[in-house]
Design a protein around this motif. Structure first.
Motif, PDB file in Angstrom:
ATOM      1  N   GLU A 135       0.822  -1.209   0.000  1.00  0.00           N
ATOM      2  CA  GLU A 135       0.000   0.000   0.000  1.00  0.00           C
ATOM      3  C   GLU A 135       0.862   1.269   0.000  1.00  0.00           C
ATOM      4  N   VAL A 136       0.221   2.356  -0.457  1.00  0.00           N
ATOM      5  CA  VAL A 136       0.834   3.681  -0.383  1.00  0.00           C
ATOM      6  C   VAL A 136      -0.162   4.642   0.250  1.00  0.00           C
ATOM      7  N   LEU A 137       0.356   5.551   1.041  1.00  0.00           N
ATOM      8  CA  LEU A 137      -0.450   6.639   1.594  1.00  0.00           C
ATOM      9  C   LEU A 137      -0.292   7.827   0.658  1.00  0.00           C
ATOM     10  N   ASP A 163       6.266  -3.358   0.995  1.00  0.00           N
ATOM     11  CA  ASP A 163       6.321  -4.053  -0.299  1.00  0.00           C
ATOM     12  C   ASP A 163       5.891  -3.164  -1.464  1.00  0.00           C
ATOM     13  N   ALA A 164       5.707  -1.882  -1.217  1.00  0.00           N
ATOM     14  CA  ALA A 164       5.225  -0.984  -2.259  1.00  0.00           C
ATOM     15  C   ALA A 164       6.279  -0.761  -3.330  1.00  0.00           C
ATOM     16  N   THR A 190      -6.836   4.765  -9.465  1.00  0.00           N
ATOM     17  CA  THR A 190      -7.820   4.202 -10.378  1.00  0.00           C
ATOM     18  C   THR A 190      -8.426   2.957  -9.753  1.00  0.00           C
ATOM     19  N   PHE A 191      -9.082   2.116 -10.556  1.00  0.00           N
ATOM     20  CA  PHE A 191      -9.771   0.952 -10.023  1.00  0.00           C
ATOM     21  C   PHE A 191      -8.778  -0.092  -9.510  1.00  0.00           C
ATOM     22  N   ALA A 192      -9.244  -0.903  -8.571  1.00  0.00           N
ATOM     23  CA  ALA A 192      -8.402  -1.937  -7.977  1.00  0.00           C
ATOM     24  C   ALA A 192      -8.577  -3.264  -8.706  1.00  0.00           C
ATOM     25  N   SER A 193      -7.537  -4.061  -8.705  1.00  0.00           N
ATOM     26  CA  SER A 193      -7.582  -5.403  -9.301  1.00  0.00           C
ATOM     27  C   SER A 193      -6.610  -6.291  -8.541  1.00  0.00           C
ATOM     28  N   GLY A 208      -3.454   0.569  -3.240  1.00  0.00           N
ATOM     29  CA  GLY A 208      -2.463  -0.461  -3.502  1.00  0.00           C
ATOM     30  C   GLY A 208      -1.550  -0.055  -4.647  1.00  0.00           C
ATOM     31  N   SER A 209      -0.450  -0.744  -4.775  1.00  0.00           N
ATOM     32  CA  SER A 209       0.488  -0.413  -5.846  1.00  0.00           C
ATOM     33  C   SER A 209      -0.133  -0.588  -7.225  1.00  0.00           C
ATOM     34  N   ARG A 210      -1.095  -1.505  -7.373  1.00  0.00           N
ATOM     35  CA  ARG A 210      -1.687  -1.743  -8.693  1.00  0.00           C
ATOM     36  C   ARG A 210      -2.635  -0.626  -9.118  1.00  0.00           C
ATOM     37  N   ASN A 211      -3.280   0.038  -8.170  1.00  0.00           N
ATOM     38  CA  ASN A 211      -4.229   1.073  -8.580  1.00  0.00           C
ATOM     39  C   ASN A 211      -3.748   2.482  -8.273  1.00  0.00           C
ATOM     40  N   ALA A 212      -2.458   2.630  -8.001  1.00  0.00           N
ATOM     41  CA  ALA A 212      -1.812   3.937  -7.924  1.00  0.00           C
ATOM     42  C   ALA A 212      -0.834   4.016  -9.095  1.00  0.00           C
ATOM     43  N   VAL A 213      -1.131   4.866 -10.066  1.00  0.00           N
ATOM     44  CA  VAL A 213      -0.352   4.951 -11.298  1.00  0.00           C
ATOM     45  C   VAL A 213       0.592   6.142 -11.204  1.00  0.00           C
ATOM     46  N   THR A 214       1.880   5.881 -11.215  1.00  0.00           N
ATOM     47  CA  THR A 214       2.873   6.947 -11.150  1.00  0.00           C
ATOM     48  C   THR A 214       2.959   7.673 -12.482  1.00  0.00           C
TER      49      THR A 214
END
Length: 365
Positions: free
Chosen positions: A30-32, A72-73, A84-87, A145-151
């Motif tokens: 996860e990211v804050l 683990d981020a 965006t959306f989570a998966s 989560g790392s998957r739904n946070a787009v850098t």
């Protein structure tokens, strides 16, 4: 616990209300994220109106800055991100680069988190619902989560970045990734809200010669024309389907954002043989379709979630299109200070503006 300010739905059927909340620290991948801007989407309004597991924080078009990471981020503190959306990342659809159809999508995006010791959000010391689209970004801070946070590779105005996470991704993606019109094709968009107008821009980007927007609101028809529609039709003044057929003889592709049965019937009627109807709206959960016409003309009716996109690659592509002047996001966005959430929510419910975006104090109002 981190103190934050959030728009919380406290009672069934009530509008969100700004109140103080607390967030736990990020764990795992996860990211804050400090939310610098967040869009209000029709999905927020419609789901909040019928959600019963309360209290709950909605919001799923967040953009901001990573301020803390779990062990683990894959992100770094200081990254600008679009949420965006989570998966899940491990089901067959995710492994096939189709995360919008994740086998666990409903649980990860629509049900809200458990109200126990794992809860991200707390109100007066008690856990409350969050995790809407894996973020619940109607808050000055959110955990994703790392998957739904787009850098994002380069900085962009957060107010313009926020709608990329859902509305813009859905409309542009439905055209570029699914309908894929050719230059000599005609494409019709029913409903010129944020998703529909994004589809208009997507059709123009694709090089489509004939782009028809259908909407009863004059300002939205005018904006559709400004963004690339070659024809804008008022369905309250004329028979939209008859007008489309008179102009084109039948179109290759239709995108519907309304999910209204009468509009869907019109959409089927204007398609030429072997044309495609893309459904992106949830206005009505069920509707009758003219089966004989669909079969007789060999039509494709295709549901499209989040533009069929893989967001880690598609959202940066949208940013690049914006930088090149091909995706004028500023035409869609109306800005509101976060402490005027009520005013922005009312504007979203009444369709007074296309895309209300809340700006937190971190980046000014």
């Amino acid at each position: 616990m981190l103190n934050a300010r959030a728009a919380v739905v406290l009672d069934a059927g009530a509008d969100p209300r700004l109140t103080d909340v607390q967030l736990r620290e990020p764990i795992g991948d996860e990211v804050l994220v400090r939310i610098d801007a967040v869009g209000i989407c029709h999905t927020d309004v419609s789901v909040a109106a019928r959600f019963r597991k309360l209290p709950m924080v909605f919001g799923h078009e967040g953009a901001g800055t990573v301020t803390q990471t779990g062990p683990d981020a894959t992100h770094r503190v200081g990254d600008q991100v679009v949420l965006t959306f989570a998966s899940c990342g491990s089901c067959p659809h995710c492994l096939a680069d189709a995360p919008a159809y994740c086998a666990h999508s409903t649980d990860l995006n629509m049900r809200g988190s458990r109200r126990d010791e794992t809860s991200v959000l707390h109100l007066d010391g008690a856990p409350i619902g969050g995790g809407f689209f894996g973020q619940s970004s109607f808050c000055t801070y959110a955990i994703a989560g790392s998957r739904n946070a787009v850098t994002l590779p380069e900085p962009i105005d957060p107010a313009l970045a926020a709608p990329l996470g859902c509305s813009v991704q859905t409309g542009v993606g439905a055209v570029l990734n699914v309908l894929a019109p050719q230059p000599d094709d005609a494409l019709v968009v029913f409903g010129a809200g944020a998703v529909g107008l994004s589809a208009v821009m997507g059709a123009r980007i694709s090089g489509c010669d004939t782009i028809i927007a259908v909407d009863p609101i004059a300002q939205r028809r005018a904006l559709a024309s400004e963004l690339g529609a070659t024809v804008a039709i008022d369905p309250t003044a004329v028979d939209a389907a008859a007008t489309v057929l008179e102009l084109t003889g039948g179109v290759a592709a239709v995108l519907d954002t309304t999910a209204r049965p009468d509009v869907l019937a019109a959409a089927i009627g204007v398609l030429r043989p072997r044309g495609t109807l893309a459904l992106v709206g949830l206005g009505a959960l069920t509707a009758e379709l003219p089966v004989a016409a669909i079969m007789g003309k060999g039509l494709t009716v295709r549901g499209v979630v989040e533009g069929d996109s893989e967001p880690q690659t598609f959202i940066p592509r949208l940013v690049d299109l914006h930088r090149r002047g091909e995706l004028p996001l500023d035409k869609l966005v109306s800005r509101y200070p976060f402490d005027e959430f009520d005013r922005a929510w009312t504007a979203a419910k009444s369709a007074d503006v296309v895309k209300p975006v809340l700006i937190t104090g971190a980046v000014g109002s």
